[in-house]
Write an enzyme that holds these catalytic residues in place. Structure first.
Site, short mmCIF file in Angstrom:
data_model
loop_
_atom_site.label_atom_id
_atom_site.label_comp_id
_atom_site.label_asym_id
_atom_site.label_seq_id
_atom_site.Cartn_x
_atom_site.Cartn_y
_atom_site.Cartn_z
N SER A 10 -14.17 8.35 -1.36
CA SER A 10 -12.38 8.66 -0.75
C SER A 10 -11.77 7.16 0.15
CB SER A 10 -12.89 9.44 0.26
OG SER A 10 -12.79 8.75 1.36
N GLY A 11 -12.30 5.62 -0.87
CA GLY A 11 -11.15 4.45 -0.88
C GLY A 11 -10.46 4.84 -1.67
N ALA A 13 -10.04 3.29 -5.01
CA ALA A 13 -10.61 3.62 -5.30
C ALA A 13 -10.58 5.17 -6.18
CB ALA A 13 -11.67 3.54 -6.52
N ASN A 42 -14.31 0.77 2.83
CA ASN A 42 -13.70 0.14 2.46
C ASN A 42 -12.26 -0.67 3.01
OD1 ASN A 42 -16.08 -2.05 3.50
ND2 ASN A 42 -15.84 -2.84 1.52
N TYR A 45 -9.79 -0.68 6.11
CA TYR A 45 -10.17 -1.90 7.52
C TYR A 45 -9.62 -3.00 6.67
CZ TYR A 45 -13.54 1.68 9.97
OH TYR A 45 -13.97 1.63 9.78
N GLU A 115 -2.49 -15.79 0.75
CA GLU A 115 -3.75 -16.83 1.41
C GLU A 115 -4.24 -17.36 0.42
OE1 GLU A 115 -5.94 -12.93 1.87
OE2 GLU A 115 -3.53 -11.19 2.27
N HIS A 230 -16.60 -14.06 4.00
CA HIS A 230 -15.39 -13.81 4.00
C HIS A 230 -15.36 -15.46 5.09
CE1 HIS A 230 -10.96 -14.09 5.92
NE2 HIS A 230 -11.03 -13.46 4.58
N ARG A 276 -12.07 -18.93 -0.65
CA ARG A 276 -12.24 -18.76 0.68
C ARG A 276 -14.10 -19.02 -0.29
NH1 ARG A 276 -11.87 -12.25 0.11
NH2 ARG A 276 -9.41 -12.41 1.19
N HIS A 337 -18.84 -10.42 2.74
CA HIS A 337 -17.23 -9.74 2.72
C HIS A 337 -17.14 -8.56 1.33
CE1 HIS A 337 -13.56 -8.90 3.97
NE2 HIS A 337 -12.21 -9.57 2.80
N ARG A 372 -13.72 -13.68 -5.92
CA ARG A 372 -12.37 -12.86 -6.21
C ARG A 372 -11.10 -13.43 -4.99
NH1 ARG A 372 -9.97 -9.39 -1.78
NH2 ARG A 372 -11.76 -9.42 -1.02
N SER A 377 -8.38 -6.79 -5.31
CA SER A 377 -9.46 -5.77 -4.84
C SER A 377 -8.52 -4.55 -4.65
CB SER A 377 -10.35 -6.57 -3.90
OG SER A 377 -11.20 -5.20 -3.30
N LEU A 378 -8.09 -4.50 -4.36
CA LEU A 378 -7.23 -3.34 -4.01
C LEU A 378 -6.19 -2.97 -5.06
CD1 LEU A 378 -5.93 -3.34 -0.18
CD2 LEU A 378 -7.26 -2.55 -0.38
P1 FAD Z 1 -14.52 1.91 -0.77
O1 FAD Z 1 -13.17 2.21 0.33
O2 FAD Z 1 -15.08 1.26 0.40
O3 FAD Z 1 -14.77 3.60 -0.60
C1 FAD Z 1 -15.73 3.98 -0.29
C2 FAD Z 1 -16.04 4.98 -0.48
O4 FAD Z 1 -17.16 5.28 -1.42
C3 FAD Z 1 -16.52 5.86 0.75
O5 FAD Z 1 -15.38 6.81 1.04
C4 FAD Z 1 -17.16 6.17 1.32
O6 FAD Z 1 -17.92 7.54 2.22
C5 FAD Z 1 -17.65 6.78 0.38
N1 FAD Z 1 -19.12 6.53 -0.55
C6 FAD Z 1 -20.43 5.42 -0.40
N2 FAD Z 1 -21.84 5.68 -1.03
C7 FAD Z 1 -21.26 7.49 -1.08
C8 FAD Z 1 -22.49 8.09 -1.67
N3 FAD Z 1 -23.95 8.24 -1.51
N4 FAD Z 1 -21.96 9.32 -1.36
C9 FAD Z 1 -20.36 9.86 -1.35
N5 FAD Z 1 -19.73 9.07 -0.92
C10 FAD Z 1 -20.19 7.59 -0.90
N6 FAD Z 1 -8.98 -6.60 -0.58
C11 FAD Z 1 -7.29 -7.06 -0.65
O7 FAD Z 1 -7.48 -6.61 -1.87
N7 FAD Z 1 -6.80 -7.43 -0.14
C12 FAD Z 1 -7.24 -7.02 1.60
O8 FAD Z 1 -6.37 -7.26 2.83
C13 FAD Z 1 -8.65 -6.67 1.98
N8 FAD Z 1 -8.50 -7.03 2.97
C14 FAD Z 1 -10.06 -6.30 3.65
C15 FAD Z 1 -10.63 -6.49 5.07
C16 FAD Z 1 -11.69 -5.96 5.13
C17 FAD Z 1 -12.27 -5.94 6.42
C18 FAD Z 1 -12.64 -5.75 3.86
C19 FAD Z 1 -14.21 -5.21 4.30
C20 FAD Z 1 -12.75 -5.55 2.76
C21 FAD Z 1 -11.35 -6.10 2.73
N9 FAD Z 1 -10.97 -6.29 1.34
C22 FAD Z 1 -9.64 -6.59 0.93
C23 FAD Z 1 -11.61 -5.73 -0.06
C24 FAD Z 1 -11.15 -4.13 -0.39
O9 FAD Z 1 -10.59 -3.39 1.36
C25 FAD Z 1 -12.37 -3.32 -0.60
O10 FAD Z 1 -12.66 -4.49 -2.09
C26 FAD Z 1 -11.32 -1.85 -1.78
O11 FAD Z 1 -11.18 -1.46 -0.38
C27 FAD Z 1 -12.77 -0.40 -1.50
O12 FAD Z 1 -12.08 0.15 -2.30
P2 FAD Z 1 -13.09 1.14 -2.94
O13 FAD Z 1 -12.66 2.04 -3.82
O14 FAD Z 1 -13.83 0.68 -3.96
O15 FAD Z 1 -14.18 1.49 -1.53
C1 SIN Z 2 -7.95 -10.58 4.58
O1 SIN Z 2 -7.09 -10.37 4.90
O2 SIN Z 2 -8.84 -12.16 5.23
C2 SIN Z 2 -9.02 -10.12 3.78
C3 SIN Z 2 -7.93 -9.87 2.47
C4 SIN Z 2 -9.25 -9.73 0.82
O3 SIN Z 2 -9.78 -10.01 1.46
O4 SIN Z 2 -8.50 -9.74 -0.49
#
Ligand code: FAD
Ligand code: SIN
Length: 494
Positions: A10-11, A13, A42, A45, A115, A230, A276, A337, A372, A377-378
């Site tokens: 529930s991120g 994606a 992720n 945050y 950035e 990072h 980075r 990161h 990247r 990524s978002l």
């Molecule tokens: P996530 O958001 O990590 O969601 C994963 C989900 O899967 C969660 O709900 C988790 O509980 C669930 N899950 C995992 N394993 C299981 C399992 N076994 N069973 C059931 N559920 C499970 N990117 C940018 O583009 N811009 C930014 O400013 C940026 N800043 C960042 C800052 C930080 C501190 C971090 C850590 C990352 C940052 N990134 C940024 C990267 C970006 O946030 C992530 O790559 C992106 O949010 C990933 O989204 P996602 O939906 O793929 O995964």
């Molecule tokens: C950050 O805010 O520095 C993270 C941005 C990113 O991971 O793309």
């Protein structure tokens, strides 16, 4: 339990895809599960923001494409890069319509952030907590759809495979009971694997679960050696370490060494605004040469009021650690990161296995290549959520490929479960070894002896997995080990 579409994660994606699919296919039953609470991810945050060409005066599709390709060092897929960049404005307008409060300047224009690796400022953000704002907006939207069933604290353990097709997944529920959810389409949005390293910005959920499950089921995995560190995580012993956003360097903050001198220019003419990978390596070298533990991010010369407006959370978090960013530099160090590689998918988010899609950090779309570009990524997650929703809606219109088969049952009751203390000890050992592996790789030092230590650890983890009753922590340990293996193999042999 049976559903048309099973979404795991529930991120951004997972949520963006659920909303898109429920809109396109209101008659489909959609089940969304996460192993933690609804927010934890992720995504929650993310700080810096989301890159997109929302203004054709300073930015352009061509410059965003060029910046992305340069960062990826020739390993990106040009078709993917073009698709993501060109579809970005449309997807961003949707996020805005769904209530994401991106910041504007006093004259009403977008307050674009800058950035590393971006030739112009093109990053939409909500102060320094963009991810939290996105999660809130998306979770709010989700409530509009009564064909989405959302369950928290359900842990996915294995994909259900039959005749080379994915038919859903197995889980441990809140009471640690094994359950199965059968689905016509399964969509992995399980995020990254930063927890494989001892220093990481990723929360505790980032243990590579979806990646490991897909790998065990035989899906194609690629580019796992391209793990992104990072450059500026706050120096603490915490897990995770708190990120100090790259947007702060875009805002003018300087990296300085123990003598108070700027040093990144020695490695790259763009200095603090190089990509980075370049900056992390420059820091590792600086630390090695001077036997230091950290470098410093200096904000003392910046406008105090503007700093407070743009980065309130960073200032507050530093204050909690006893650091006043207005009068003293912030101690920082590189931390794991972002997983640039992952489950290989095509332009519609389909994996190499029938019935299985993947998106977000667990997937490898070809956008990021070897490194990247910041804030891409978002963006990738929302663009691919849209493409995958169209493709899945289409697949659901085809004759239902659901087949009846008996699941091979695992006996969960034969042996005692492994004590948590032991699992945590093995997790810590693995994380430290993987950090040393990455550090040695960056400094071009030998990897062989660390490789041997890691092999011994893998053998111990495998033994536990064979003879002990499965539990969520044990599954996470197994998944981390599987992810680590993929990283090592890709680094050494690909
Ligand atoms: P996530 O958001 O990590 O969601 C994963 C989900 O899967 C969660 O709900 C988790 O509980 C669930 N899950 C995992 N394993 C299981 C399992 N076994 N069973 C059931 N559920 C499970 N990117 C940018 O583009 N811009 C930014 O400013 C940026 N800043 C960042 C800052 C930080 C501190 C971090 C850590 C990352 C940052 N990134 C940024 C990267 C970006 O946030 C992530 O790559 C992106 O949010 C990933 O989204 P996602 O939906 O793929 O995964
Ligand atoms: C950050 O805010 O520095 C993270 C941005 C990113 O991971 O793309």
């Amino acid at each position: 339990m049976q559903t048309d579409v099973l979404i795991i994660g529930s991120g951004i994606a997972g949520l963006a895809f659920a909303i898109k699919l429920a809109t396109h296919k209101p008659e489909a039953s959609i089940t969304l599960v996460t192993k933690a609470d609804q927010f934890e991810s992720n995504t929650k945050y993310a700080q810096g923001g989301i890159a997109a060409v929302m203004d054709n005066v300073y930015s352009s599709f061509e410059s965003h494409i060029t910046d992305t390709l340069k960062a990826g060092k020739g390993f990106s897929n040009v078709q993917t890069v073009r698709m993501v960049v060109e579809k970005a404005p449309e997807r961003l307008q949707e996020l805005i319509a769904w209530g994401t409060p991106f910041d504007r300047t006093a004259d009403g224009n977008w307050d674009f952030g800058l950035e590393g690796g971006h030739s112009v400022a093109r990053i939409l953000h909500h102060k320094d907590q963009t991810g939290l704002a996105l999660e809130k907006a998306l979770l709010q939207q989700l409530k509009r759809f009564d064909n989405i069933q959302f369950e928290t604290e359900i842990f996915a353990t294995e994909l259900l495979m039959h005749n080379k097709r994915c038919h859903g997944a197995r889980f441990l529920d809140k009471q640690d009971q094994a359950i199965s959810i059968r689905a016509t389409i399964t969509y992995l949005a399980t995020g990254g694997s930063g927890q494989v390293f001892s220093k990481t910005t990723n929360p505790l959920i980032a243990t590579g679960d979806g990646l490991a499950m897909a790998s065990r089921a035989g899906a194609k995995i690629e580019h796992m050696g391209f793990y992104q560190f990072h450059p500026t995580a706050l120096l603490t012993e915490n897990n995770p370490v708190f990120l100090i956003t790259e947007a702060l360097r875009g805002f003018g903050a300087h990296l300085i060494n123990h003598k108070g001198a700027r040093f990144v220019m020695k490695q790259h003419p763009k200095g603090e605004l190089a990509t980075r990978d370049v900056i992390s390596e420059a820091i590792f070298k600086e630390l090695e040469e001077n036997a230091q533990e950290n470098v410093w991010l200096d904000c003392r010369h910046l406008n105090k009021q503007k700093l407070q407006t743009h980065f309130p959370n960073i200032i507050a978090q530093c204050k909690n650690q006893g650091i006043d960013v207005f009068t003293e530099p912030i101690p920082v160090t590189p931390a794991a990161h972002y997983q640039c590689g992952g489950i290989k998918v095509n332009l519609e988010g389909k994996t190499s296995l029938e019935g299985l899609y993947a998106n977000g950090e667990c997937a490898s779309t070809g956008l990021h290549g070897a490194n990247r570009l910041a804030s891409n990524s978002l963006l990738e997650a929302v663009v691919f959520a849209h493409e995958a929703a169209l493709s899945v809606a289409d697949e659901l219109n085809q004759p239902n490929p659901f087949s009846v088969f008996a699941e091979s049952k695992k006996d969960f009751h034969l042996n005692a479960s492994t004590p948590l203390l032991k699992i945590n000890h093995l997790k810590t050992s693995l994380r430290h070894l993987m950090y040393r592996f990455y550090l040695n790789k960056s400094l071009e030092l030998p990897l062989v002896s660390i490789g041997a230590e890691i092999e011994t650890l893998f053998a111990e983890i495998k033994k536990l997995s064979l003879y002990q009753r499965p539990s969520k922590p044990l599954f996470e340990l197994q998944n981390m080990a599987e992810t680590a293996k993929l990283i090592i193999h890709d680094t050494l042999y690909e």
